[in-house]
Write a protein that holds these residues in place. Sequence first.
Motif, short mmCIF file in Angstrom:
data_model
loop_
_atom_site.label_atom_id
_atom_site.label_comp_id
_atom_site.label_asym_id
_atom_site.label_seq_id
_atom_site.Cartn_x
_atom_site.Cartn_y
_atom_site.Cartn_z
N ALA A 43 0.84 -1.20 0.00
CA ALA A 43 0.00 0.00 0.00
C ALA A 43 0.87 1.24 0.00
CB ALA A 43 -0.92 -0.02 1.23
N LEU A 44 0.44 2.24 -0.78
CA LEU A 44 1.18 3.50 -0.82
C LEU A 44 0.83 4.34 0.40
CD1 LEU A 44 0.67 4.49 -4.56
CD2 LEU A 44 2.70 3.46 -3.54
N THR A 45 1.79 5.10 0.85
CA THR A 45 1.53 6.05 1.93
C THR A 45 0.78 7.25 1.36
OG1 THR A 45 3.59 7.27 1.58
CG2 THR A 45 3.66 5.35 3.07
N GLU A 46 0.25 8.09 2.24
CA GLU A 46 -0.50 9.27 1.78
C GLU A 46 0.37 10.20 0.93
OE1 GLU A 46 -3.33 12.87 3.59
OE2 GLU A 46 -2.38 11.40 4.92
N PRO A 47 1.62 10.50 1.34
CA PRO A 47 2.46 11.33 0.47
C PRO A 47 2.73 10.70 -0.89
CG PRO A 47 3.35 11.29 2.69
CD PRO A 47 2.27 10.24 2.63
N GLU A 48 2.95 9.38 -0.91
CA GLU A 48 3.18 8.70 -2.19
C GLU A 48 1.93 8.76 -3.07
OE1 GLU A 48 6.30 5.12 -1.41
OE2 GLU A 48 4.42 5.01 -0.28
N ARG A 49 0.76 8.57 -2.46
CA ARG A 49 -0.49 8.61 -3.23
C ARG A 49 -0.69 9.97 -3.89
NH1 ARG A 49 -2.83 5.74 1.10
NH2 ARG A 49 -3.82 7.64 1.88
N LEU A 50 -0.33 11.05 -3.18
CA LEU A 50 -0.50 12.38 -3.76
C LEU A 50 0.41 12.56 -4.97
CD1 LEU A 50 -1.90 15.12 -3.48
CD2 LEU A 50 0.02 15.87 -2.05
N HIS A 78 -0.56 10.86 -12.54
CA HIS A 78 -1.59 10.26 -13.40
C HIS A 78 -2.38 11.33 -14.13
CE1 HIS A 78 -1.45 5.94 -13.04
NE2 HIS A 78 -1.35 6.01 -11.72
N ILE A 79 -2.76 12.42 -13.45
CA ILE A 79 -3.53 13.48 -14.10
C ILE A 79 -2.74 14.09 -15.25
CG2 ILE A 79 -4.54 15.76 -13.78
CD1 ILE A 79 -5.25 14.94 -10.91
N VAL A 80 -1.48 14.39 -15.00
CA VAL A 80 -0.64 14.96 -16.06
C VAL A 80 -0.45 13.95 -17.18
CG1 VAL A 80 1.66 15.84 -16.60
CG2 VAL A 80 0.53 16.54 -14.48
N ASN A 81 -0.28 12.69 -16.83
CA ASN A 81 -0.04 11.63 -17.82
C ASN A 81 -1.19 11.52 -18.81
OD1 ASN A 81 1.51 9.30 -18.82
ND2 ASN A 81 -0.22 8.10 -18.06
N PRO A 92 8.68 9.88 -0.80
CA PRO A 92 8.49 10.97 0.16
C PRO A 92 7.83 10.43 1.43
CG PRO A 92 6.84 11.08 -1.57
CD PRO A 92 7.81 10.02 -1.98
N GLU A 93 8.27 10.91 2.57
CA GLU A 93 7.75 10.43 3.85
C GLU A 93 6.76 11.39 4.48
OE1 GLU A 93 11.10 9.65 6.31
OE2 GLU A 93 11.85 7.99 5.07
N THR A 94 6.77 12.65 4.07
CA THR A 94 5.84 13.64 4.61
C THR A 94 5.13 14.34 3.46
OG1 THR A 94 7.44 15.47 4.61
CG2 THR A 94 7.39 14.01 6.56
N MET A 95 4.04 15.05 3.77
CA MET A 95 3.31 15.78 2.74
C MET A 95 4.16 16.93 2.20
SD MET A 95 0.60 14.12 2.22
CE MET A 95 -0.48 15.18 1.28
N GLU A 96 5.00 17.52 3.07
CA GLU A 96 5.89 18.58 2.61
C GLU A 96 6.88 18.05 1.59
OE1 GLU A 96 5.13 17.96 5.76
OE2 GLU A 96 3.88 19.73 6.16
N GLN A 97 7.42 16.86 1.85
CA GLN A 97 8.33 16.24 0.89
C GLN A 97 7.60 15.91 -0.41
OE1 GLN A 97 10.12 12.87 2.83
NE2 GLN A 97 11.41 14.12 4.17
N ALA A 98 6.36 15.45 -0.30
CA ALA A 98 5.58 15.13 -1.50
C ALA A 98 5.36 16.37 -2.35
CB ALA A 98 4.24 14.52 -1.09
#
Length: 401
Positions: free
Chosen positions: A27-34, A40-43, A68-74
């Motif tokens: 499962a992807l983490t929340e930062p990875e999912r973002l 995907h949208i750009v693709n 990325p481990e945090t939303m800031e990193q994402a």
Amino acid sequence: MRCRWGRWVLVLLLFILSFTWAQPALALTEPERLVVEVWHIVNRAYVDPTFNGHNWQKVRQAALHPPPETMEQAQAVIQEMLSRLDDPFTRVLPQSQYRNLQTTTAGELTGVGLQIVLDTERRVPLVVAPIAGSPAAQAGVQSQDRILAIDGESTLGMGMDTAASRMRGLPGTQVVLTLERGERRWPVTITRQRVTLPSLTWDLRPGGVGYIQLSQFSAGSAAEMAKAIQALEAQGVRGYVLDLRNNPGGLFQAGLEIAQEWLDQGTVVYTVNRDGLETDFTAGGKALTDKPLVVLVNHGTASASEILAGALQDHRRATLVGETTFGKGLIQSVFKLSNGDGLAVSVARYETPLHHDIHRRGIVPDQMVSSQSEATANDPQYEAAVAWLAKNFVPTVAAGG
């Protein structure tokens, strides 16, 4: 016997392999999912299928390694990912800016009143145009000014969303912008305000000249334009000056509707998607007037303003006077992200009715005249427009003559 054991080993091996293949992906983490969501949208939507010459699959791999481990990193990863496109109009809109976008197109603005893009060579914000009547316009900020610092902090490499958020704030508070215009650099202090923007003003001027200034394309602009034309016709107008200087654009649909008020028929604009497929938007009704028309343009005339100006020029419905326009020939769609932010993506480019691609080129007016944007008695562009109209007015025939 040896053959039987061989079959069992083969069956067992296939079972192990199938069991392994059937395991779900981690499962992807929340930062990875973002990050993946934006990718995907750009693709699937971005106008350039080559992604500015980048392998978009490899861009995704690089964005997730290390993950990325945090939303800031994402958010930093997403900004780096989008920078590969070299397109300042494809960008993430933080929640506050995403909400402001909805109100701005409805005719409201909070802050200093600037539309900015990234100067890709200097990597600092570049002013498209100040909104007429805004605090920035009153402070003397002009189209093509570069913003070198905000409240003393350098904007070099600063994201456009960050720069915009730094200039926003509560009405009555101040922000100091360090500007560059040519060789000149200076600080200017601007008091933020909440501005309700009338998108259109008009009046009947000496000689029967109907002057209409359109400052942006918002939801009610087409209706306002129709009322202005009808009122001026009732007052005996002989010709029009439509002022699109420092109009940064707005709603694409508003640009189409206003073009239809000046054109009887024909293509207003072509949009071309990533697959090269064209869609034409046409005028098919009856123009509200056929009297002579001059359109004033300058470096701050952008986006929907260029759609309108290009259509009127190509159909020879109007003469364009002023300076080469800004050159924003991409159309964006805004997608809502799962974290509440927005993602603006360039999904198509537009071409004028004669298939001129004006992105980063602009529209060259029929008569080049350099000037500032205020329509006054000392405004050479406005004076040139009036002079052109005087030569092209339809002669008035006296009653009984």
